[in-house]
Write a protein that holds these residues in place. Structure first.
Motif, PDB file in Angstrom:
ATOM      1  N   SER A   1      38.152  55.787 -52.490  1.00  0.00           N
ATOM      2  CA  SER A   1      36.840  55.368 -52.015  1.00  0.00           C
ATOM      3  C   SER A   1      36.495  53.991 -52.571  1.00  0.00           C
ATOM      4  CB  SER A   1      35.760  56.359 -52.461  1.00  0.00           C
ATOM      5  OG  SER A   1      34.465  55.870 -52.147  1.00  0.00           O
ATOM      6  N   ALA A   2      35.880  53.166 -51.726  1.00  0.00           N
ATOM      7  CA  ALA A   2      35.307  51.912 -52.215  1.00  0.00           C
ATOM      8  C   ALA A   2      34.032  52.228 -52.977  1.00  0.00           C
ATOM      9  CB  ALA A   2      35.007  50.983 -51.052  1.00  0.00           C
ATOM     10  N   ARG A   3      33.628  51.321 -53.866  1.00  0.00           N
ATOM     11  CA  ARG A   3      32.391  51.483 -54.624  1.00  0.00           C
ATOM     12  C   ARG A   3      31.372  50.454 -54.183  1.00  0.00           C
ATOM     13  NH1 ARG A   3      32.799  54.543 -59.034  1.00  0.00           N
ATOM     14  NH2 ARG A   3      30.612  54.925 -58.474  1.00  0.00           N
ATOM     15  N   SER A   4      30.156  50.884 -54.008  1.00  0.00           N
ATOM     16  CA  SER A   4      29.101  50.016 -53.509  1.00  0.00           C
ATOM     17  C   SER A   4      28.514  49.196 -54.655  1.00  0.00           C
ATOM     18  CB  SER A   4      28.008  50.840 -52.835  1.00  0.00           C
ATOM     19  OG  SER A   4      27.005  50.014 -52.307  1.00  0.00           O
ATOM     20  N   ARG A   5      29.284  48.201 -55.074  1.00  0.00           N
ATOM     21  CA  ARG A   5      28.873  47.314 -56.165  1.00  0.00           C
ATOM     22  C   ARG A   5      29.602  45.999 -55.986  1.00  0.00           C
ATOM     23  NH1 ARG A   5      30.183  50.516 -61.349  1.00  0.00           N
ATOM     24  NH2 ARG A   5      29.230  52.170 -60.109  1.00  0.00           N
ATOM     25  N   PRO A   6      29.208  44.949 -56.681  1.00  0.00           N
ATOM     26  CA  PRO A   6      29.859  43.654 -56.480  1.00  0.00           C
ATOM     27  C   PRO A   6      31.379  43.740 -56.573  1.00  0.00           C
ATOM     28  CG  PRO A   6      27.929  43.385 -57.860  1.00  0.00           C
ATOM     29  CD  PRO A   6      28.094  44.865 -57.662  1.00  0.00           C
ATOM     30  N   GLY A   7      32.064  43.168 -55.588  1.00  0.00           N
ATOM     31  CA  GLY A   7      33.523  43.189 -55.558  1.00  0.00           C
ATOM     32  C   GLY A   7      34.107  44.328 -54.770  1.00  0.00           C
ATOM     33  N   LEU A   8      33.328  45.397 -54.533  1.00  0.00           N
ATOM     34  CA  LEU A   8      33.798  46.566 -53.779  1.00  0.00           C
ATOM     35  C   LEU A   8      35.128  47.075 -54.335  1.00  0.00           C
ATOM     36  CD1 LEU A   8      32.900  45.513 -50.126  1.00  0.00           C
ATOM     37  CD2 LEU A   8      31.715  47.178 -51.552  1.00  0.00           C
ATOM     38  N   GLY A   9      35.113  47.445 -55.621  1.00  0.00           N
ATOM     39  CA  GLY A   9      36.291  48.045 -56.232  1.00  0.00           C
ATOM     40  C   GLY A   9      36.639  49.365 -55.581  1.00  0.00           C
ATOM     41  N   VAL A  10      37.894  49.786 -55.721  1.00  0.00           N
ATOM     42  CA  VAL A  10      38.385  51.024 -55.112  1.00  0.00           C
ATOM     43  C   VAL A  10      38.861  51.972 -56.204  1.00  0.00           C
ATOM     44  CG1 VAL A  10      40.194  52.024 -53.654  1.00  0.00           C
ATOM     45  CG2 VAL A  10      39.013  49.934 -52.936  1.00  0.00           C
ATOM     46  N   SER A  11      38.474  53.233 -56.093  1.00  0.00           N
ATOM     47  CA  SER A  11      38.947  54.260 -57.021  1.00  0.00           C
ATOM     48  C   SER A  11      40.395  54.583 -56.681  1.00  0.00           C
ATOM     49  CB  SER A  11      38.077  55.515 -56.899  1.00  0.00           C
ATOM     50  OG  SER A  11      38.528  56.530 -57.772  1.00  0.00           O
ATOM     51  N   MET A  12      41.307  54.246 -57.598  1.00  0.00           N
ATOM     52  CA  MET A  12      42.738  54.299 -57.286  1.00  0.00           C
ATOM     53  C   MET A  12      43.487  55.304 -58.165  1.00  0.00           C
ATOM     54  SD  MET A  12      45.004  52.943 -55.246  1.00  0.00           S
ATOM     55  CE  MET A  12      44.284  51.377 -54.726  1.00  0.00           C
ATOM     56  N   PRO A  13      44.175  56.287 -57.565  1.00  0.00           N
ATOM     57  CA  PRO A  13      45.022  57.199 -58.341  1.00  0.00           C
ATOM     58  C   PRO A  13      46.178  56.440 -58.985  1.00  0.00           C
ATOM     59  CG  PRO A  13      44.590  58.061 -56.144  1.00  0.00           C
ATOM     60  CD  PRO A  13      44.145  56.637 -56.142  1.00  0.00           C
TER      61      PRO A  13
ATOM     62  N   GLN B   1      40.354  46.851 -60.623  1.00  0.00           N
ATOM     63  CA  GLN B   1      41.497  45.955 -60.408  1.00  0.00           C
ATOM     64  C   GLN B   1      41.846  45.844 -58.934  1.00  0.00           C
ATOM     65  OE1 GLN B   1      44.657  46.268 -63.265  1.00  0.00           O
ATOM     66  NE2 GLN B   1      46.248  45.904 -61.749  1.00  0.00           N
ATOM     67  N   TRP B   2      41.665  46.945 -58.193  1.00  0.00           N
ATOM     68  CA  TRP B   2      41.914  46.910 -56.747  1.00  0.00           C
ATOM     69  C   TRP B   2      40.588  47.003 -56.013  1.00  0.00           C
ATOM     70  CZ3 TRP B   2      45.061  49.935 -59.977  1.00  0.00           C
ATOM     71  CH2 TRP B   2      46.356  49.410 -60.138  1.00  0.00           C
ATOM     72  N   THR B   3      40.452  46.193 -54.994  1.00  0.00           N
ATOM     73  CA  THR B   3      39.233  46.136 -54.207  1.00  0.00           C
ATOM     74  C   THR B   3      39.574  46.396 -52.740  1.00  0.00           C
ATOM     75  OG1 THR B   3      39.408  43.777 -53.655  1.00  0.00           O
ATOM     76  CG2 THR B   3      38.432  44.338 -55.798  1.00  0.00           C
ATOM     77  N   VAL B   4      38.554  46.347 -51.883  1.00  0.00           N
ATOM     78  CA  VAL B   4      38.806  46.549 -50.456  1.00  0.00           C
ATOM     79  C   VAL B   4      39.720  45.454 -49.896  1.00  0.00           C
ATOM     80  CG1 VAL B   4      36.689  47.834 -50.010  1.00  0.00           C
ATOM     81  CG2 VAL B   4      36.659  45.344 -49.876  1.00  0.00           C
ATOM     82  N   ARG B   5      39.804  44.336 -50.577  1.00  0.00           N
ATOM     83  CA  ARG B   5      40.683  43.250 -50.126  1.00  0.00           C
ATOM     84  C   ARG B   5      42.138  43.463 -50.530  1.00  0.00           C
ATOM     85  NH1 ARG B   5      38.087  38.580 -48.440  1.00  0.00           N
ATOM     86  NH2 ARG B   5      35.845  38.490 -48.809  1.00  0.00           N
ATOM     87  N   THR B   6      42.360  44.167 -51.636  1.00  0.00           N
ATOM     88  CA  THR B   6      43.718  44.255 -52.194  1.00  0.00           C
ATOM     89  C   THR B   6      44.311  45.659 -52.231  1.00  0.00           C
ATOM     90  OG1 THR B   6      42.846  44.484 -54.449  1.00  0.00           O
ATOM     91  CG2 THR B   6      43.267  42.239 -53.634  1.00  0.00           C
ATOM     92  N   ALA B   7      43.497  46.681 -52.031  1.00  0.00           N
ATOM     93  CA  ALA B   7      43.979  48.055 -52.195  1.00  0.00           C
ATOM     94  C   ALA B   7      45.078  48.399 -51.187  1.00  0.00           C
ATOM     95  CB  ALA B   7      42.816  49.042 -52.052  1.00  0.00           C
ATOM     96  N   ARG B   8      44.902  48.001 -49.953  1.00  0.00           N
ATOM     97  CA  ARG B   8      45.892  48.349 -48.930  1.00  0.00           C
ATOM     98  C   ARG B   8      47.235  47.697 -49.241  1.00  0.00           C
ATOM     99  NH1 ARG B   8      45.314  47.816 -42.319  1.00  0.00           N
ATOM    100  NH2 ARG B   8      47.383  48.643 -41.846  1.00  0.00           N
ATOM    101  N   GLU B   9      47.220  46.431 -49.662  1.00  0.00           N
ATOM    102  CA  GLU B   9      48.472  45.769 -50.006  1.00  0.00           C
ATOM    103  C   GLU B   9      49.148  46.464 -51.187  1.00  0.00           C
ATOM    104  OE1 GLU B   9      50.172  41.344 -51.265  1.00  0.00           O
ATOM    105  OE2 GLU B   9      48.027  41.720 -51.151  1.00  0.00           O
ATOM    106  N   HIS B  10      48.343  46.836 -52.187  1.00  0.00           N
ATOM    107  CA  HIS B  10      48.892  47.559 -53.342  1.00  0.00           C
ATOM    108  C   HIS B  10      49.575  48.849 -52.898  1.00  0.00           C
ATOM    109  CE1 HIS B  10      49.140  49.732 -57.138  1.00  0.00           C
ATOM    110  NE2 HIS B  10      48.397  50.690 -56.597  1.00  0.00           N
TER     111      HIS B  10
END
Length: 240
Positions: free
Chosen positions: A163-175, A189-198
């Motif tokens: 899930s993305a987080r509704s805060r600056p940067g839109l971080g993603v909760s990553m397993p 460390q991972w955001t909506v911009r980088t999570a998919r690539e990761h």
């Protein structure tokens, strides 16, 4: 869901498919938070959570290395009680340590599981008071880390994996795998911009064994001298 699952409460919401997720996003949903139990077929199934969450919440200015250390210490204590745990970032400031359980009815209801989580937190705070606090509030977290056991309360939720987080940067909760903790730089460390690539470079699911883990709290409850508590007065909800 069927309103009869929780008499007197508004019908609960399930998001079970990719299409449903897209529909939620169309309605501007950013964060998805879930209960600690799966969607039930009967009211009885709603009485028993199937996981325990430890939310490691650092105080203002706490060094990231302390958060990593805290997660390792919590994992170590759980291992001493024979419990396996899995790790994910919160997507905000902290880390989530997740313990899957196979509840033993009628003992492991929401109240008992919450009491177990509280006992773990209180033990950590008493043994290592310079690192941990069991008390909420910013004033109690200065230079310390609060382990939030209240995520295991009836009605409480935790940010879902991915899930993305509704805060600056839109971080993603990553397993994550535990072996990856040392290299982790921060919780967002991972955001909506980088999570998919990761994720596109991941060849193995770090939580693969989570879904087949059948551990119970029996030995751990005895070790911590946690007694079963009276059942809740109202039925808990399904995981939304």
């Amino acid at each position: 869901l069927d309103a009869a699952l929780w008499p007197g409460h508004a019908a609960l919401l399930e998001v079970p498919t990719a299409k449903a997720l897209i529909g939620a996003a169309q309605m501007n949903v950013i964060e998805f938070h879930t209960w600690n139990s799966l969607v039930p077929k009967t009211v009885r199934q709603m009485l028993y959570p199937d996981r325990v969450i430890f939310d490691l919440d650092p105080g203002e200015g706490e060094r990231w290395e302390r958060v990593q250390e805290a997660a390792t210490l919590v994992r170590g204590m759980l291992q001493e009680m024979g419990l396996q745990s899995w790790l994910k970032t919160s997507g905000g400031k902290g880390l989530h340590v997740v313990v899957p359980i196979k509840p033993v009815a009628p003992r492991d209801d929401w109240h008992t599981v919450k009491a177990f989580a509280q006992a773990v937190v209180q033990h950590m705070a008493s043994v290592i008071p310079q690192r941990f606090t069991a008390k909420m509030g910013p004033a109690n977290r200065v230079g310390k880390l609060f382990i939030d056991h209240l995520r295991n309360s009836h009605g409480a939720t935790t940010a879902a994996a991915y899930s993305a987080r509704s805060r600056p940067g839109l971080g993603v909760s990553m397993p994550l795998a535990w072996d990856d903790l040392a290299a982790l730089k921060r919780s967002d460390q991972w955001t909506v911009r980088t999570a998919r690539e990761h994720l596109s470079f991941q060849t193995a699911d770090p939580w693969k064994d989570y879904w087949t883990c059948k551990q119970t709290l029996t030995a751990a409850l005895k070790t911590l001298d946690v007694s079963a508590t009276p059942p809740p007065s109202r039925a808990p909800s399904a995981r939304a």
